[in-house]
Design a protein around this motif. Structure first.
Motif, PDB file in Angstrom:
ATOM      1  N   VAL A  23      45.497  38.864  40.943  1.00 46.17           N
ATOM      2  CA  VAL A  23      45.773  37.775  39.999  1.00 46.17           C
ATOM      3  C   VAL A  23      47.287  37.632  39.866  1.00 46.17           C
ATOM      4  CG1 VAL A  23      43.659  37.874  38.627  1.00 46.17           C
ATOM      5  CG2 VAL A  23      45.564  39.407  38.081  1.00 46.17           C
ATOM      6  N   MET A  24      47.711  36.488  39.345  1.00 43.23           N
ATOM      7  CA  MET A  24      49.131  36.253  39.080  1.00 43.23           C
ATOM      8  C   MET A  24      49.317  35.740  37.657  1.00 43.23           C
ATOM      9  SD  MET A  24      50.512  34.560  42.603  1.00 43.23           S
ATOM     10  CE  MET A  24      49.076  33.534  42.757  1.00 43.23           C
ATOM     11  N   ALA A  25      50.397  36.161  37.031  1.00 45.43           N
ATOM     12  CA  ALA A  25      50.763  35.677  35.698  1.00 45.43           C
ATOM     13  C   ALA A  25      51.945  34.730  35.845  1.00 45.43           C
ATOM     14  CB  ALA A  25      51.120  36.847  34.780  1.00 45.43           C
ATOM     15  N   ALA A  44      49.602  31.300  32.085  1.00 47.54           N
ATOM     16  CA  ALA A  44      48.380  31.328  32.889  1.00 47.54           C
ATOM     17  C   ALA A  44      48.214  32.640  33.635  1.00 47.54           C
ATOM     18  CB  ALA A  44      48.394  30.177  33.890  1.00 47.54           C
ATOM     19  N   LEU A  45      46.988  33.126  33.659  1.00 42.85           N
ATOM     20  CA  LEU A  45      46.570  34.154  34.600  1.00 42.85           C
ATOM     21  C   LEU A  45      45.705  33.434  35.619  1.00 42.85           C
ATOM     22  CD1 LEU A  45      46.757  37.292  34.967  1.00 42.85           C
ATOM     23  CD2 LEU A  45      44.437  37.390  34.057  1.00 42.85           C
ATOM     24  N   VAL A  46      46.115  33.445  36.884  1.00 39.82           N
ATOM     25  CA  VAL A  46      45.443  32.641  37.899  1.00 39.82           C
ATOM     26  C   VAL A  46      44.899  33.527  39.016  1.00 39.82           C
ATOM     27  CG1 VAL A  46      46.929  30.666  37.411  1.00 39.82           C
ATOM     28  CG2 VAL A  46      47.516  32.203  39.284  1.00 39.82           C
ATOM     29  N   GLN A  63      42.966  31.282  44.233  1.00 37.05           N
ATOM     30  CA  GLN A  63      42.720  29.865  44.536  1.00 37.05           C
ATOM     31  C   GLN A  63      43.524  28.966  43.595  1.00 37.05           C
ATOM     32  OE1 GLN A  63      39.894  32.165  44.535  1.00 37.05           O
ATOM     33  NE2 GLN A  63      40.475  32.168  46.697  1.00 37.05           N
ATOM     34  N   GLY A  64      44.405  29.571  42.805  1.00 33.96           N
ATOM     35  CA  GLY A  64      45.232  28.802  41.884  1.00 33.96           C
ATOM     36  C   GLY A  64      44.475  28.284  40.689  1.00 33.96           C
ATOM     37  N   ARG A  65      43.374  28.934  40.328  1.00 30.46           N
ATOM     38  CA  ARG A  65      42.553  28.504  39.198  1.00 30.46           C
ATOM     39  C   ARG A  65      42.837  29.368  37.977  1.00 30.46           C
ATOM     40  NH1 ARG A  65      36.793  29.000  42.050  1.00 30.46           N
ATOM     41  NH2 ARG A  65      37.640  31.128  42.130  1.00 30.46           N
TER      42      ARG A  65
END
Length: 485
Positions: free
Chosen positions: A185-187, A234-236, A239-241
């Protein structure tokens, strides 16, 4: 050392938590030098760059600037402004630069995510709490004024709407229920106000419930670095969701230690849908039952090999729980097949079900397991509120009261009491405040006489008494205090 969970918010005086430093430069390899970069297409295809995912998601993440402009009397303002000018300069001390004297502003800084082309932005409630002016800054540096359309303190979420939006890129929702520990995941947010920053990590744990930043707790834990100012970011997924809204970190110092928490996208989506429908508050289903944690001793007494589920401790008359046939002592194991291990996880699962249709509880009663259908619906207003603001001299002067009902209890975030009148509001420095009354208290008796309605309270407070013996239900415990007339 005690645990400390901090909300991720920046303010004029201090930055309250959430975001993260830029990701470390990855080791380059011959494959990394390839001209084309692609987002990972599956769990086994982690490529050498997250850039395609960031390009997709970053335009949807915004900075949220909130402020509260306070008016002060001219005399007080002049004296304070003179002091601040003498010691700290012309515009020090929070006075609005260029604004009229007597105006002072409190400010906060956080992050947010565009979730609809109409201009809806989701953020944390603590970012805009007590604020009356909001501005939103996009990744391309465009800035817009925004209005607050919905606050939901119980989830620490809020929705603001950009005025006159154009060219917005909303972020699609992901399925937070399908996340697994170990997923990348990315923040994305604005840590310390330095500008948009991306950090990467993995899902460290799911369904964390002992964070203490909201009523409906089932957080996604991540080791993606998040710091002050990233609240509402955002935590994504890859798939960038959107799979979560960053809201708190575990920290003793205020910096990131690799333990951050995000509100799952499932709860976020429910709040956004309420805002899209024009609601200013979120209506959630009412069960009419109080549940408690299953301790090891309780589990052993019930013949369980380990603690699981939640125990039904009490039921409200004519509630959905009673009508469904639930009984005191039943063990609720799951909600629509999804297991629950504590009251916080149960509350989260049940709250996601909405206020229409029905859900099903898997329960253990004695040695028998069964499934029980439970009707979904909002907390009812069983009787008129009959709002009463006490204006006569008494321990209640300066407080506002309403008749109790499940709907009132839901709004005040307290258990529904069977009797009494509830404190809706208490003015600062009033008789009621000095007497110790709090919002959510329920007055059940005065001088031994029951108080069933606001009319009862109004009648009593219009009488001059030498002594007031007041019985109050606070959190299920009845407290009695004596005051002079």
């Amino acid at each position: 050392m005690p645990r400390r969970f901090a909300p991720l918010l920046s303010s004029a005086a201090t930055l309250l938590l959430l975001a993260g430093p830029a990701p470390a430069q990855m080791m380059k390899t011959p494959e990394a030098a390839a001209p084309a970069k692609a987002a990972p297409q599956g769990r086994g295809e982690v490529q050498l760059s997250f850039a395609p995912v960031v390009k997709r998601a970053a335009p949807s993440v915004v900075n949220v600037y909130a402020s509260q402009v306070e008016k002060r009397s001219n005399a007080r303002a002049s004296a304070m402004d003179e002091f601040m000018r003498r010691f700290f300069g012309e515009d020090s001390g929070g006075r609005v630069p260029g604004g009229p004297r007597g105006e002072r502003a409190k400010k906060s800084l956080g992050s947010g995510v565009i979730v609809d082309e109409s201009g809806l932005v989701i953020t944390n409630n603590h970012v805009i709490d007590n604020m009356n002016e909001v501005r939103v800054s996009l990744a391309d540096r465009r800035e817009f004024e925004a209005t607050i359309v919905l606050r939901d303190p119980r989830t620490d979420l809020a929705v603001v709407k950009i005025k006159n939006p154009g060219g917005l890129v909303p972020m699609p929702f992901g399925d937070s229920e399908s996340l697994e520990v170990g997923d990348f995941v990315m923040a994305i947010g604005n840590p310390f106000g330095v500008g948009q920053t991306v950090t990467q990590g993995i899902v460290s744990a799911l369904a964390r419930t002992q964070v203490g930043t909201s009523d409906y707790q089932s957080f996604v834990q991540t080791d993606a670095a998040i710091n002050p100012g990233n609240s509402g970011g955002a935590l994504v997924d890859l798939q960038g969701r959107l799979v979560g809204i960053n809201t708190a970190i575990y920290s003793q110092s205020g910096g990131s230690h690799g333990i951050g928490f995000a509100i799952p996208a499932g709860m976020v989506k429910a709040v956004v849908e309420a805002a899209k429908a024009g609601a200013t508050t979120v209506r959630r289903p009412w069960l009419g039952a109080r549940v408690q944690t299953v301790t090891p001793d309780i589990a052993e007494s019930m013949g369980l090999d380990h603690p699981t589920g939640v125990l039904v401790a009490s039921l409200s008359p004519k509630s959905p729980a009673e009508e469904a046939g639930l009984k005191r002592g039943d063990l609720i194991l799951n909600v629509d097949g999804r297991s629950v291990d504590d009251p916080e996880a149960f509350g989260y699962r049940f709250a996601l079900k909405g206020i229409e249709g029905q859900t099903r509880f898997g329960i253990l009663r004695g040695t028998s397991r069964t499934t029980v259908p439970v009707k979904l619906g909002p907390a009812p207003e069983l009787r008129p509120r009959d709002v009463l603001k006490v204006r006569t001299r008494s321990p209640f002067l300066g407080a506002t009261f309403v008749n109790t009902s499940p709907a009132v209890a839901e709004e005040m975030q307290v258990d529904f009491p069977a009797e009494g009148v509830a404190v809706q509001e208490v003015e600062e420095n009033s008789f009621a405040a000095r007497a110790g009354l709090r919002k959510g208290d329920v007055v059940v008796a005065i001088n031994g006489a029951p108080v069933a309605t606001t009319k009862d309270l109004d009648r009593v407070t219009r009488t001059s008494l030498n002594m007031w013996e007041v019985a109050i239900n606070r959190g299920g415990e009845v407290l009695t205090s004596v005051f002079g007339g």
